[in-house]
Scaffold this motif. Structure first.
Motif, PDB file in Angstrom:
ATOM      1  N   ASP A 164       0.830  -1.207   0.000  1.00  0.00           N
ATOM      2  CA  ASP A 164       0.000   0.000   0.000  1.00  0.00           C
ATOM      3  C   ASP A 164       0.864   1.256   0.000  1.00  0.00           C
ATOM      4  OD1 ASP A 164      -2.464  -1.229  -0.079  1.00  0.00           O
ATOM      5  OD2 ASP A 164      -2.710  -1.283   2.097  1.00  0.00           O
ATOM      6  N   SER A 192      -5.767  -4.241   3.166  1.00  0.00           N
ATOM      7  CA  SER A 192      -5.451  -2.933   2.599  1.00  0.00           C
ATOM      8  C   SER A 192      -5.808  -1.834   3.594  1.00  0.00           C
ATOM      9  CB  SER A 192      -6.226  -2.718   1.296  1.00  0.00           C
ATOM     10  OG  SER A 192      -5.840  -1.517   0.688  1.00  0.00           O
ATOM     11  N   ASP A 193      -4.855  -0.933   3.837  1.00  0.00           N
ATOM     12  CA  ASP A 193      -5.049   0.147   4.803  1.00  0.00           C
ATOM     13  C   ASP A 193      -5.677   1.348   4.101  1.00  0.00           C
ATOM     14  OD1 ASP A 193      -4.978   1.997   6.804  1.00  0.00           O
ATOM     15  OD2 ASP A 193      -2.839   1.819   7.229  1.00  0.00           O
ATOM     16  N   ALA A 194      -6.996   1.466   4.229  1.00  0.00           N
ATOM     17  CA  ALA A 194      -7.734   2.517   3.522  1.00  0.00           C
ATOM     18  C   ALA A 194      -7.281   3.919   3.931  1.00  0.00           C
ATOM     19  CB  ALA A 194      -9.228   2.357   3.774  1.00  0.00           C
ATOM     20  N   LYS A 195      -6.813   4.070   5.162  1.00  0.00           N
ATOM     21  CA  LYS A 195      -6.407   5.396   5.647  1.00  0.00           C
ATOM     22  C   LYS A 195      -5.246   5.969   4.839  1.00  0.00           C
ATOM     23  CE  LYS A 195      -8.007   5.018  10.425  1.00  0.00           C
ATOM     24  NZ  LYS A 195      -7.618   5.054  11.856  1.00  0.00           N
ATOM     25  N   GLU A 219      -6.519   8.078   1.854  1.00  0.00           N
ATOM     26  CA  GLU A 219      -7.488   9.161   2.070  1.00  0.00           C
ATOM     27  C   GLU A 219      -7.089  10.461   1.375  1.00  0.00           C
ATOM     28  OE1 GLU A 219      -7.984   9.469   6.273  1.00  0.00           O
ATOM     29  OE2 GLU A 219      -9.388   7.774   6.391  1.00  0.00           O
TER      30      GLU A 219
END
Length: 199
Positions: free
Chosen positions: A48, A90-93, A96
């Motif tokens: 990511d 998956s790290d959505a942050k 952002e």
């Protein structure tokens, strides 16, 4: 994952798609897979953080194309019977602050490139599974009021409980659980329930 979920077969090739953060876990899977007589293991790594660097810095026109050879490689392996194991977290942050237009454009062209591959997988042409491995950001999201080390351990234990790994015979316990779920599904189907708008 390999025996019950993926049902890997002797002599089968295996594609493992995983984030680089879980390299140690993939090492464990690799050793077990070869002991189960997997022929070849093919790896596809992703990150990511590296993807975010691309979204922030790559040329604008690069988001309107995807290397077709990558998708074709997947398709050819699956056509020849390779199993697919995806470890997806998956790290959505992280995304952002990324330009949403770039995200959507790359998603569109990659979906087109992988269209044939996905058709083989979704049609049941070969065995595949998606699984998850506890990593720091995920554990800290679930147990946000504790320290990272404890959070990761707690999440592992929670998963072990959910998939019956903490039982004396995990595979047998899992098979029993699935059998119970199937019996409930068969009963509901047999009853022939229909939707009603009556209150």
């Amino acid at each position: 994952i390999l025996k019950f979920g993926l049902n890997i077969q002797k002599g089968q090739n295996l594609i493992i798609k995983a984030p680089i953060e879980v390299y140690d876990f993939v090492k464990i899977l690799t050793e077990i897979a070869y002991k189960l007589w997997v022929k070849h293991i093919l790896y596809r790594w992703w990150s990511d953080e590296l993807d975010c660097i691309r979204y922030e810095n790559a040329p604008e026109d690069s988001f309107d194309e995807y290397p077709q050879w990558i998708a074709d490689w997947y398709t050819e392996e699956v056509k020849n019977g390779a199993a697919t194991l995806s470890l997806y977290m998956s790290d959505a942050k992280l995304f952002e602050k990324i330009n949403e237009n770039r995200l959507k454009r790359l998603e569109k062209v990659s979906e087109k490139a992988f269209q044939e591959y996905r058709s083989f997988v979704s049609s049941g042409w070969t065995n595949w599974i998606v699984a998850a491995v506890p990593i720091k950001w995920w554990a800290n999201t679930v147990y946000w009021n504790e320290n990272t080390e404890n959070n990761v351990e707690k999440l592992w234990n929670q998963i072990f409980n959910l998939v019956r790994i903490d039982q004396e015979d995990p595979l047998k316990a899992r098979e029993k659980h699935v059998s119970i779920l199937q019996s409930h599904a068969d009963y509901l189907k047999k009853m022939g329930f229909v939707e009603s708008d009556k209150k």
